[in-house]
Write a protein that holds these residues in place. Structure first.
Motif, PDB file in Angstrom:
ATOM      1  N   LEU A  29      -0.457   4.967   1.485  1.00  0.00           N
ATOM      2  CA  LEU A  29      -0.602   4.735   2.824  1.00  0.00           C
ATOM      3  C   LEU A  29       0.569   4.271   3.593  1.00  0.00           C
ATOM      4  O   LEU A  29       0.730   5.089   4.900  1.00  0.00           O
ATOM      5  CB  LEU A  29      -1.961   3.693   3.026  1.00  0.00           C
ATOM      6  CG  LEU A  29      -2.300   3.574   4.618  1.00  0.00           C
ATOM      7  CD1 LEU A  29      -2.769   4.945   5.003  1.00  0.00           C
ATOM      8  CD2 LEU A  29      -3.364   2.429   4.667  1.00  0.00           C
TER       9      LEU A  29
ATOM     10  N   LEU B 135       0.870  -1.147   0.060  1.00  0.00           N
ATOM     11  CA  LEU B 135       0.085  -0.116   0.217  1.00  0.00           C
ATOM     12  C   LEU B 135       1.024   1.238  -0.165  1.00  0.00           C
ATOM     13  O   LEU B 135       0.964   1.741   1.036  1.00  0.00           O
ATOM     14  CB  LEU B 135      -0.923  -0.023   1.258  1.00  0.00           C
ATOM     15  CG  LEU B 135      -1.871  -1.114   1.319  1.00  0.00           C
ATOM     16  CD1 LEU B 135      -2.561  -1.209   2.774  1.00  0.00           C
ATOM     17  CD2 LEU B 135      -2.894  -1.061   0.382  1.00  0.00           C
TER      18      LEU B 135
ATOM     19  N   ALA C 231       2.165   6.589   6.565  1.00  0.00           N
ATOM     20  CA  ALA C 231       2.087   6.447   7.813  1.00  0.00           C
ATOM     21  C   ALA C 231       3.759   6.121   8.434  1.00  0.00           C
ATOM     22  O   ALA C 231       3.877   6.723   9.516  1.00  0.00           O
ATOM     23  CB  ALA C 231       1.713   4.819   7.879  1.00  0.00           C
TER      24      ALA C 231
END
Length: 134
Positions: free
Chosen positions: A57, A54, A61
């Motif tokens: 994301l 991902l 993060a």
């Protein structure tokens, strides 16, 4: 006449720039993951899988969780490299009386540099004066 308006050309350049920026950020995060000695092997594997599976994301993060430390780790690595370089230069090229060179040897080296054109007349005179004073 062209069928590609100026605004479309601008938007194409903008998207291309954002695409290059995205890859630079992605590679910077992956480099930081692998160069951080504080992370365990499992943590490195986890972050890498997260960023690869991902990517948007995962990168977001990572920047939220460890973004502040990225700059600090980069600065520490740069300082360590600079210190290692300075240490190497000090060991490899000692100068002055500790190196066993006399003033005559230093003046001969300066004359060689001057004759070869590596230093200007003003630099030669300043360096010669410094050698003769010390």
């Amino acid at each position: 006449m062209s069928n590609y308006p100026l605004l479309n050309a601008f938007l194409t350049m903008l998207w291309f720039f954002l695409w290059v920026l995205w890859f630079m950020l992605l590679f910077r995060v992956i480099h930081d993951v692998f160069s951080d000695d504080g992370l365990s092997g499992w943590a490195k594997a986890g972050w890498t899988v997260f960023v690869c599976i991902l990517p948007f994301l995962g990168v977001l993060a990572y920047l939220v969780a460890r973004g502040r430390g990225m700059g600090e780790r980069s600065m520490r690595r740069a300082q360590a490299q600079e210190q290692a370089f300075r240490s190497y230069v000090r060991e490899a090229a000692p100068s002055g009386p500790a190196a066993g060179t006399s003033k005559a040897d230093e003046l001969a080296q300066l004359a060689g540099l001057h004759d070869h054109g590596d230093i200007t007349d003003a630099e030669y005179e300043a360096a010669k004066a410094k050698v003769l004073v010390s």
